[in-house]
Design an enzyme around this catalytic site. Sequence first.
Site, PDB file in Angstrom:
ATOM      1  N   HIS B 264       0.834  -1.207   0.000  1.00  0.00           N
ATOM      2  CA  HIS B 264       0.000   0.000   0.000  1.00  0.00           C
ATOM      3  C   HIS B 264       0.873   1.264   0.000  1.00  0.00           C
ATOM      4  O   HIS B 264       0.689   2.149  -0.849  1.00  0.00           O
ATOM      5  CB  HIS B 264      -0.902  -0.038   1.249  1.00  0.00           C
ATOM      6  CG  HIS B 264      -1.842   1.123   1.368  1.00  0.00           C
ATOM      7  ND1 HIS B 264      -3.155   1.063   0.949  1.00  0.00           N
ATOM      8  CD2 HIS B 264      -1.659   2.374   1.854  1.00  0.00           C
ATOM      9  CE1 HIS B 264      -3.734   2.226   1.179  1.00  0.00           C
ATOM     10  NE2 HIS B 264      -2.854   3.044   1.740  1.00  0.00           N
ATOM     11  N   GLU B 265       1.812   1.322   0.929  1.00  0.00           N
ATOM     12  CA  GLU B 265       2.653   2.524   1.013  1.00  0.00           C
ATOM     13  C   GLU B 265       3.521   2.669  -0.234  1.00  0.00           C
ATOM     14  O   GLU B 265       3.823   3.787  -0.664  1.00  0.00           O
ATOM     15  CB  GLU B 265       3.527   2.504   2.272  1.00  0.00           C
ATOM     16  CG  GLU B 265       2.765   2.410   3.602  1.00  0.00           C
ATOM     17  CD  GLU B 265       1.695   3.482   3.801  1.00  0.00           C
ATOM     18  OE1 GLU B 265       1.827   4.583   3.224  1.00  0.00           O
ATOM     19  OE2 GLU B 265       0.710   3.194   4.524  1.00  0.00           O
ATOM     20  N   HIS B 268       1.646   4.637  -2.741  1.00  0.00           N
ATOM     21  CA  HIS B 268       1.780   6.077  -2.466  1.00  0.00           C
ATOM     22  C   HIS B 268       3.158   6.577  -2.908  1.00  0.00           C
ATOM     23  O   HIS B 268       3.285   7.638  -3.520  1.00  0.00           O
ATOM     24  CB  HIS B 268       1.634   6.336  -0.959  1.00  0.00           C
ATOM     25  CG  HIS B 268       0.221   6.308  -0.440  1.00  0.00           C
ATOM     26  ND1 HIS B 268      -0.775   7.088  -0.966  1.00  0.00           N
ATOM     27  CD2 HIS B 268      -0.352   5.602   0.580  1.00  0.00           C
ATOM     28  CE1 HIS B 268      -1.904   6.882  -0.291  1.00  0.00           C
ATOM     29  NE2 HIS B 268      -1.670   5.967   0.654  1.00  0.00           N
ATOM     30  N   GLU B 294      -4.783   8.003  -2.854  1.00  0.00           N
ATOM     31  CA  GLU B 294      -5.299   6.731  -2.337  1.00  0.00           C
ATOM     32  C   GLU B 294      -5.515   5.744  -3.492  1.00  0.00           C
ATOM     33  O   GLU B 294      -5.376   4.533  -3.319  1.00  0.00           O
ATOM     34  CB  GLU B 294      -6.588   6.989  -1.562  1.00  0.00           C
ATOM     35  CG  GLU B 294      -6.950   5.928  -0.551  1.00  0.00           C
ATOM     36  CD  GLU B 294      -5.902   5.748   0.555  1.00  0.00           C
ATOM     37  OE1 GLU B 294      -5.813   4.630   1.084  1.00  0.00           O
ATOM     38  OE2 GLU B 294      -5.161   6.707   0.877  1.00  0.00           O
TER      39      GLU B 294
END
Lengths: 496, 496
Positions: B264-265, B268, B294
């Site tokens: 997830h990170e 980003h 997001e």
Amino acid sequence: MSTSAYARLEDRFRRLSAVQGALAVLHWDSAAVMPAGGAETRGEQIATLTVIAHDMLTAPEMADLMDMAAADELEPWQAANLAEARRQWRHATAIGPDLVEAIARQSHETELAWRTARAANDFASLAPRLQALLDLVRQVATTKADIFGLSPYDALLDEYEPGGRSATIDVLFAELGDFLPELRGRVIERQAALPPALALDGPFAVEDQRRLADRILDVLQFDRNHGRLDVSHHPFTGGVPDDVRITTRYATSDFTRSLMGVVHETGHAQYERGLPVAWRGQPVGNARGMTLHESQSLLFEMQACRTPEFIRFLAPLIRETFGRDGEAFGEANLRRVYHRVSPGLIRVDADEVCYPSHVILRYRLERAMIADELRVADLPGAWAEGMQSLLGITPPDDADGCMQDIHWPGGSFGYFPTYTLGAMAAAQLFAAATAADDAILPGIAEGDFKPLLAWLRPNVHEKGSSRTTDDILTEATGLPLGTAAFRRHLERRYLD
Amino acid sequence: MSTSAYARLEDRFRRLSAVQGALAVLHWDSAAVMPAGGAETRGEQIATLTVIAHDMLTAPEMADLMDMAAADELEPWQAANLAEARRQWRHATAIGPDLVEAIARQSHETELAWRTARAANDFASLAPRLQALLDLVRQVATTKADIFGLSPYDALLDEYEPGGRSATIDVLFAELGDFLPELRGRVIERQAALPPALALDGPFAVEDQRRLADRILDVLQFDRNHGRLDVSHHPFTGGVPDDVRITTRYATSDFTRSLMGVVHETGHAQYERGLPVAWRGQPVGNARGMTLHESQSLLFEMQACRTPEFIRFLAPLIRETFGRDGEAFGEANLRRVYHRVSPGLIRVDADEVCYPSHVILRYRLERAMIADELRVADLPGAWAEGMQSLLGITPPDDADGCMQDIHWPGGSFGYFPTYTLGAMAAAQLFAAATAADDAILPGIAEGDFKPLLAWLRPNVHEKGSSRTTDDILTEATGLPLGTAAFRRHLERRYLD
């Protein structure tokens, strides 16, 4: 506005200190954790904050504010704070922004050129840039000299050692010159007659060295709630008093340098940590200068942690950590390793008997350069001559000769003497401490540094910049900075 | 001055960005490496730089400078940059410094109270502070609403999602409300008929999880020359585009959360890393908003890395890393683990089918609070009612009910919808990407993310803030943000 001028001044310096603290974090991050690709952006962050800090310090209203604050009723510490504020302000405003920028640019360029030139042993490629930098530094020196009523060299020295004067250093270094060569000769002769130190053969795993460093940090009362130990290419102490960041560098072939390096940085860290809590963020709350700063690192590294008492405590920890045994790792040999005296080419590798000669050489040369009596082109010759006369050796090349240090290519002239002044102050303070409290040496023998710190805190650290280096030394030891304690220390350690 | 007004504006924003970048380093440091005792000084550093950045953005001469810059001849990207500069400036100048300070103080206090209140399940102690904070946020909202000609809620939303409007969100969320409950029911029914996911029994050594994370970072093309992975209590992505800092948190009982957290990170991080290089440090060079941000984390986490293709690639890495075997660690069971759908109390633990209901609940409640139609004292009741109607469950207490999120106690109202808008955008972008380049899915199956990134770079990342979220989505996918792709994604993954 009902707030006093002094209170407003404190507020401005509190904010300035916050920006400087942010800069300290950015510098630590660059050296310890930043990926290489972040360098360009980081450079912009640091440059921008540096300009902001400079603008805060030199804001047009500062002069009036300081004058008004001087008319307020001030406690002694407040008066000292104002004096320190004014000292910072005078240094910052003495030089116009154009010269500040020119110096920043030229020292950056020269430092880069130095890396290449040193690696290639190519002094000729460094010389013109170093001369250009020297010319700018001389402009700074003469401009400040006029304003401060000092000699040009003293005007530079005053940045690193507030109140430091070459007239005093000349006397002290002359005294060293009077006894050191003969003392060194006797030590070398004596050590030649003893069994030589056995080599400590590696490899020493980094993980083991790290565990040993952690253990030593605990012994030295390093407060992990207010600090960290990390790795960087060049070891340093950074951060802020409530968050002191020290670094080291591990080589698997040799654990002793990293170990004593950690001890050295912990001395710096303890000074920062012990600065007066009530004056955090104010000029008077800062460390007094580089002489006392170096005195604290050397008091830990050279005085306390190379005593026979501490080496006795350390030896079993070393054997245990690396799972090693035998004569080389015994207490007697470790003492021989840590007390070996031998003239060499490189300052940072020098033992404490030879180290002052390296500093005296640099002091002579940089004074001559600032006085325009020595051109950069003539530096290699002057260096070789000085090394021969001071240490009896001649460098085979410039890389390990006049190009070995980053200071001059980085624009720092006037810094070198503080290393040896610090070594002298360390000897003087340690002698006074152990005389004042006879629990200190037995504590060190058991790895208990609380008694030593209990003496250093009120006698050195907590004084911040509230008085001069000599006043702090006189209050703590009964005398201003001198060579006697250093001489006694060397004689006792190496000749008794 | 011969420099154009626009050029001078760029210069100001470059310096502002350097200060903001320094703040990002300070925040990362606080979360990832700072010793606890450094918190107070760090707070002062952050507060001081925040005020400096705010002063730079709201400097009196900025209004004229932007007006003059608008009269310069500008390229399209420069015009977009000026528009973004103006947007930031309008948000910063809309609110007076007193209100800014009051909000900062009250949100800090409320967030601290929330930590204690949540741990003690004591909503009554939080409520008055949260109401006081809400009152201040409502002042901000109504003030900005007047200036911007928006509703109060939209004025808040616009900070996180520039151009985002609740009228649009209402339509999108209504569509979700139309199909999600029934879809969820069918998925749950279907999964109940299948063998249940076997538990992945630990412990999983942190060192092993770290190695797996490193491996996955390489797979996802995380550029270590421009970024780092560290540990922090709350995982986040920080730093700057050329030095992106991501964090995770390891629990030895469960490796899956940290693993997908790292993915997830990284999503980003790839967005930040891919922002237009020519516009570093300028407003138009920033990420477009929280919806697209997001979308990138969820595109990696929920779309690409929960595909059967990727789980097939991942399964042997997991078995190898932890030295585990057996059915639980087989591909089929790992897919069941990662595709399990089950309504629960906690948003951050929710699967992608249930997640939107958590967001819709918060969206409804925060809109009512900003409209003063819901008082904080009545929040627990409204929460319980909403959870029952949206997810069919009732929280046993407030700690796992209306006190579970940090957003409101931290002063963030208008942020929540971007999570689900981002999930929708992720589905839409991933569908377009895989349709445009049929090498993307086979790449993912082999752990090769280059084709996916080659599509995301020009279609999303490199557009920065040069156009609106909907324009970027329309250019990339043919349509503005909608629910269709998200619905098709859920149906395909969970019902086919």
